[in-house]
Design a protein around this motif. Structure first.
Motif, PDB file in Angstrom:
ATOM      1  N   PHE A 267       0.830  -1.196   0.000  1.00 58.07           N
ATOM      2  CA  PHE A 267       0.000   0.000   0.000  1.00 58.07           C
ATOM      3  C   PHE A 267       0.869   1.252   0.000  1.00 58.07           C
ATOM      4  N   GLY A 268       0.705   2.099  -1.000  1.00 65.32           N
ATOM      5  CA  GLY A 268       1.297   3.423  -0.973  1.00 65.32           C
ATOM      6  C   GLY A 268       2.799   3.461  -1.181  1.00 65.32           C
ATOM      7  N   THR A 269       3.365   4.570  -0.771  1.00 63.99           N
ATOM      8  CA  THR A 269       4.779   4.835  -1.030  1.00 63.99           C
ATOM      9  C   THR A 269       5.541   4.955   0.288  1.00 63.99           C
ATOM     10  N   ALA A 270       6.450   5.906   0.394  1.00 64.46           N
ATOM     11  CA  ALA A 270       7.314   5.985   1.573  1.00 64.46           C
ATOM     12  C   ALA A 270       6.588   6.621   2.762  1.00 64.46           C
ATOM     13  N   TRP A 271       7.213   6.504   3.925  1.00 61.17           N
ATOM     14  CA  TRP A 271       6.598   6.860   5.210  1.00 61.17           C
ATOM     15  C   TRP A 271       6.106   8.299   5.276  1.00 61.17           C
ATOM     16  N   HIS A 340      -9.032  -0.856  -6.001  1.00 59.17           N
ATOM     17  CA  HIS A 340      -8.549   0.518  -5.796  1.00 59.17           C
ATOM     18  C   HIS A 340      -7.138   0.634  -6.359  1.00 59.17           C
ATOM     19  N   PRO A 341      -6.993   1.244  -7.561  1.00 57.29           N
ATOM     20  CA  PRO A 341      -5.657   1.335  -8.157  1.00 57.29           C
ATOM     21  C   PRO A 341      -4.787   2.372  -7.452  1.00 57.29           C
ATOM     22  N   MET A 342      -3.515   2.025  -7.256  1.00 57.23           N
ATOM     23  CA  MET A 342      -2.541   2.956  -6.700  1.00 57.23           C
ATOM     24  C   MET A 342      -1.252   2.840  -7.503  1.00 57.23           C
ATOM     25  N   THR A 343      -0.444   3.879  -7.470  1.00 53.36           N
ATOM     26  CA  THR A 343       0.822   3.872  -8.202  1.00 53.36           C
ATOM     27  C   THR A 343       1.923   4.487  -7.352  1.00 53.36           C
ATOM     28  N   GLY A 344       3.159   4.258  -7.791  1.00 59.41           N
ATOM     29  CA  GLY A 344       4.302   4.920  -7.193  1.00 59.41           C
ATOM     30  C   GLY A 344       4.414   6.338  -7.709  1.00 59.41           C
ATOM     31  N   ILE A 345       5.457   7.042  -7.293  1.00 60.89           N
ATOM     32  CA  ILE A 345       5.553   8.466  -7.648  1.00 60.89           C
ATOM     33  C   ILE A 345       5.827   8.679  -9.125  1.00 60.89           C
ATOM     34  N   ASN A 346       6.272   7.633  -9.838  1.00 60.59           N
ATOM     35  CA  ASN A 346       6.533   7.748 -11.268  1.00 60.59           C
ATOM     36  C   ASN A 346       5.433   7.107 -12.118  1.00 60.59           C
ATOM     37  N   GLY A 347       4.360   6.657 -11.473  1.00 57.48           N
ATOM     38  CA  GLY A 347       3.223   6.138 -12.212  1.00 57.48           C
ATOM     39  C   GLY A 347       3.162   4.634 -12.358  1.00 57.48           C
ATOM     40  N   GLY A 348       4.183   3.913 -11.914  1.00 60.33           N
ATOM     41  CA  GLY A 348       4.152   2.459 -12.012  1.00 60.33           C
ATOM     42  C   GLY A 348       3.290   1.850 -10.920  1.00 60.33           C
ATOM     43  N   ASP A 349       2.665   0.704 -11.213  1.00 59.61           N
ATOM     44  CA  ASP A 349       1.811   0.071 -10.197  1.00 59.61           C
ATOM     45  C   ASP A 349       2.342  -1.282  -9.742  1.00 59.61           C
ATOM     46  N   ILE A 407      24.003  -0.774 -13.387  1.00 61.26           N
ATOM     47  CA  ILE A 407      23.056  -1.455 -12.512  1.00 61.26           C
ATOM     48  C   ILE A 407      22.827  -0.608 -11.265  1.00 61.26           C
ATOM     49  N   ILE A 408      21.563  -0.502 -10.826  1.00 60.77           N
ATOM     50  CA  ILE A 408      21.239   0.226  -9.598  1.00 60.77           C
ATOM     51  C   ILE A 408      20.800  -0.773  -8.537  1.00 60.77           C
ATOM     52  N   LEU A 409      21.596  -0.908  -7.500  1.00 58.02           N
ATOM     53  CA  LEU A 409      21.196  -1.654  -6.311  1.00 58.02           C
ATOM     54  C   LEU A 409      20.538  -0.661  -5.367  1.00 58.02           C
ATOM     55  N   THR A 410      19.490  -1.088  -4.677  1.00 55.31           N
ATOM     56  CA  THR A 410      18.827  -0.165  -3.771  1.00 55.31           C
ATOM     57  C   THR A 410      18.316  -0.898  -2.541  1.00 55.31           C
ATOM     58  N   LEU A 411      18.074  -0.158  -1.489  1.00 51.85           N
ATOM     59  CA  LEU A 411      17.517  -0.710  -0.247  1.00 51.85           C
ATOM     60  C   LEU A 411      16.962   0.431   0.590  1.00 51.85           C
ATOM     61  N   ALA A 412      16.187   0.060   1.602  1.00 56.38           N
ATOM     62  CA  ALA A 412      15.541   1.004   2.511  1.00 56.38           C
ATOM     63  C   ALA A 412      14.461   1.806   1.784  1.00 56.38           C
ATOM     64  N   CYS A 413      13.817   2.725   2.497  1.00 58.78           N
ATOM     65  CA  CYS A 413      12.643   3.384   1.919  1.00 58.78           C
ATOM     66  C   CYS A 413      12.988   4.463   0.917  1.00 58.78           C
ATOM     67  N   GLY A 414      14.274   4.840   0.802  1.00 60.34           N
ATOM     68  CA  GLY A 414      14.670   5.795  -0.221  1.00 60.34           C
ATOM     69  C   GLY A 414      14.350   5.306  -1.627  1.00 60.34           C
ATOM     70  N   LYS A 415      14.205   3.983  -1.778  1.00 64.14           N
ATOM     71  CA  LYS A 415      13.931   3.407  -3.101  1.00 64.14           C
ATOM     72  C   LYS A 415      12.569   3.806  -3.653  1.00 64.14           C
ATOM     73  N   TYR A 416      11.656   4.253  -2.765  1.00 60.03           N
ATOM     74  CA  TYR A 416      10.324   4.633  -3.251  1.00 60.03           C
ATOM     75  C   TYR A 416      10.364   5.842  -4.173  1.00 60.03           C
ATOM     76  N   ARG A 417      11.493   6.519  -4.236  1.00 64.63           N
ATOM     77  CA  ARG A 417      11.643   7.625  -5.182  1.00 64.63           C
ATOM     78  C   ARG A 417      11.706   7.123  -6.625  1.00 64.63           C
ATOM     79  N   PHE A 418      12.072   5.847  -6.800  1.00 66.14           N
ATOM     80  CA  PHE A 418      12.280   5.371  -8.180  1.00 66.14           C
ATOM     81  C   PHE A 418      11.964   3.898  -8.387  1.00 66.14           C
ATOM     82  N   ASN A 419      11.501   3.165  -7.364  1.00 68.70           N
ATOM     83  CA  ASN A 419      11.369   1.719  -7.518  1.00 68.70           C
ATOM     84  C   ASN A 419      10.199   1.270  -8.376  1.00 68.70           C
ATOM     85  N   ASP A 420       9.358   2.222  -8.813  1.00 64.88           N
ATOM     86  CA  ASP A 420       8.295   1.845  -9.750  1.00 64.88           C
ATOM     87  C   ASP A 420       8.699   2.119 -11.199  1.00 64.88           C
ATOM     88  N   LEU A 421       9.957   2.531 -11.416  1.00 66.27           N
ATOM     89  CA  LEU A 421      10.461   2.740 -12.773  1.00 66.27           C
ATOM     90  C   LEU A 421      10.827   1.404 -13.422  1.00 66.27           C
TER      91      LEU A 421
END
Length: 529
Positions: A267-271, A340-349, A407-421
């Motif tokens: 559900f949703g994005t970052a905190w 109920h459709p939801m997306t990340g900040i870049n529009g991916g679901d 390659i982009i490795l990611t972790l923690a909630c900072g990934k919500y800036r781009f993890n729906d790309l």
């Protein structure tokens, strides 16, 4: 109400420190003062333990107390007062004769935190790095402890570090203790990694939907996999779906948890978006760790807390872990009437997670071959904490602008800036690999060490750059672990910590090459040449 002082998180007022009647995080001055009192009591307990024999229960008290003082964990004065009383009782149990002693030796006195906040800025800076580092480490130790995993070296270090904060020590001694904090935290992250994987299995790459199905559901936020597991068990066959939120997203990758068919999605994005995303939510939210924000009236009747998380007037689930109130609230609210459709900040679901070290190292030969063939030119670890401060779009723009042969490795909630790309693949490997929660920095470190071994070079010689965002104290202890390992040339943002003095910053820059982020274009040019 007393005035407060706090500068432990990235959003601190004016980039220098929250003072006056309330902090930017929403804590009132009295709450912040009580957290200082709790920290001072923990230092008194540590002083006692250094001259006595602490028990497993004493260890738990210290871990819980430190965890309680992390940003966005406890806003409840009564809960903090109970933790102070518990700390005092633990000290009394270890040294019962001290309370009636006529000749005070001050070896177990509590510490007045004002002595730290008003100390020489370099000493204050080094002690703050230690204090905030062990606060973050305590959260990891707690999550391991509830799964039955503990480590004496980690437990005993908490006493050593706390006692040192109350002592008159020179900068060189404190700097060595800062590095020791990083080394011990690495051991603590390894402990939690083992606890999670031995309990729930090795994470597997898993696609997770952001769309919410019709019907009753519960949103689970935080980091504690054990709480999620208990909730999944208690909701079996009740027609209630479970959705993760924030740092709980990686839970979908653990075989023992993904086996529950009613663990549906995220559900949703970052905190920091919760006040908007929870507004009018037709479902309860269970907070298992930090990342709780001041609760808005529009959803105050559906917030539940557990563990050391607490907020005034919210229902708290005690140690018995009976989630019946949460379950009943889900059934009462009923959820959405239709999908109920939801997306990340870049529009991916759709989000993908589960690229922990087990997965990445299982295809290490492909990765190594791709590097040797020139298909992969560089690795970026872009991760850390997310937050609300302007400028964090840097991380989205940075990832979007990385070349297609990286390659982009990611972790923690900072990934919500781009993890729906969707950035495509290289040789069957997705260009974005989510390695998990913040504590899964351990996985990233192990991957880097393995790659360095394969290429017969040091980690700093790899085509690897760390671009990190920080917000709270768990990011501090991870940074200290990276520095203790000798990892250099880390890019850090969106701002530098207010508690790091100019002189100490110069030491870190000269020794480790830490750089503040600038612009994605300039930093990529500097990194890639």
């Amino acid at each position: 109400m007393p005035d407060m002082f706090c500068f432990q998180c990235e959003q601190t007022a004016g980039g220098t420190g929250c003072q006056g009647r309330a902090g930017v995080c929403g804590k009132k001055a009295n709450t912040a003062t009580l957290q200082d009192e709790l920290t001072g009591a923990l230092i008194g307990l540590a002083r006692t333990a250094m001259n006595s024999t602490p028990t497993a229960e004493t260890h738990k008290t210290v871990i819980e107390g430190l965890f309680t003082t992390i940003t966005n964990v406890s806003f409840d004065d009564e809960a903090i007062e109970c933790q102070i009383a518990k700390t005092e009782a633990a000290k009394q149990a270890m040294a019962p004769q001290c309370s009636s002693c006529a000749s005070k030796c001050v070896r177990n006195d509590n510490y007045d935190m004002q002595n730290l906040w008003t100390d020489n800025e370099d000493i204050r800076s080094l002690k703050s790095l230690i204090l905030f580092g062990i606060r973050g480490m305590a959260a990891y130790a707690y999550h391991a402890l509830v799964l039955g995993y503990t480590d004496d070296e980690v437990n005993l270090f908490f006493y050593k570090a706390l006692a040192a904060i109350g002592e008159e020590l020179d900068a060189d001694t404190l700097l060595a203790l800062v590095m020791e904090t990083g080394n011990v935290n690495l051991k603590c992250m390894e402990l939690l990694d083992r606890a999670n994987t031995e309990t729930y299995g090795t994470p597997e790459p898993t696609k997770v939907t952001m769309n919410i199905e019709a019907g009753p559901f519960i949103v689970v936020s935080g980091h504690d996999l054990y709480d999620l597991h208990l909730l999944l068990e208690q909701t079996k066959g009740k027609g209630i779906n479970i959705y993760t939120h924030g740092e709980m997203l990686p839970a979908h990758a653990y075989p023992a948890l993904k086996a529950y068919p009613h663990l549906k999605g995220n559900f949703g994005t970052a905190w920091q978006n919760q006040q908007k995303e929870f507004d009018g939510l037709p479902a309860p939210v269970l907070f298992t760790t930090n990342c709780l924000m001041p609760v808005k009236q529009s959803y105050s009747d559906r917030i539940f807390t557990t563990e050391v998380v607490a907020y005034p007037e919210m229902v708290h689930i005690d140690e018995d872990k009976d989630f019946t109130p949460v379950i009943n609230k889900a059934l009462e609210l009923g959820g959405y009437r239709e999908l109920h459709p939801m997306t990340g900040i870049n529009g991916g679901d759709t989000l993908t997670t589960g690229f922990a070290r087990g997965t990445v190292l299982s295809v290490a030969d492909k990765v190594i071959d791709a590097v040797k063939a020139g298909a992969i030119k560089h690795f970026f670890l872009v991760g850390g904490c997310d937050g609300a401060r302007p400028g964090r779009n840097y991380y989205t723009d940075f990832v979007k602008q990385t070349p297609k042969d990286t390659i982009i490795l990611t972790l923690a909630c900072g990934k919500y800036r781009f993890n729906d790309l969707d950035l495509g693949e290289i040789g069957g490997l997705p260009r974005i690999m989510d390695m998990g929660q913040c504590n899964d920095a351990y996985s990233a470190i192990q991957v880097a060490i393995a790659l360095a071994g394969a290429f017969e070079c040091g980690v700093n010689e790899l085509p690897l750059t760390l671009v990190l965002s920080w917000y709270e104290q768990k990011a501090v202890c991870i940074l200290l672990s990276l520095l203790a390992l000798g990892i250099k040339n880390i890019y850090l943002g969106p701002t530098l910590p207010a508690f790091v003095s100019p002189n100490i910053l110069n030491v870190l820059v000269e020794k480790f090459g830490i750089s503040p982020i600038s612009t994605p274009e300039a930093d990529l040019k500097k990194i890639l040449g």
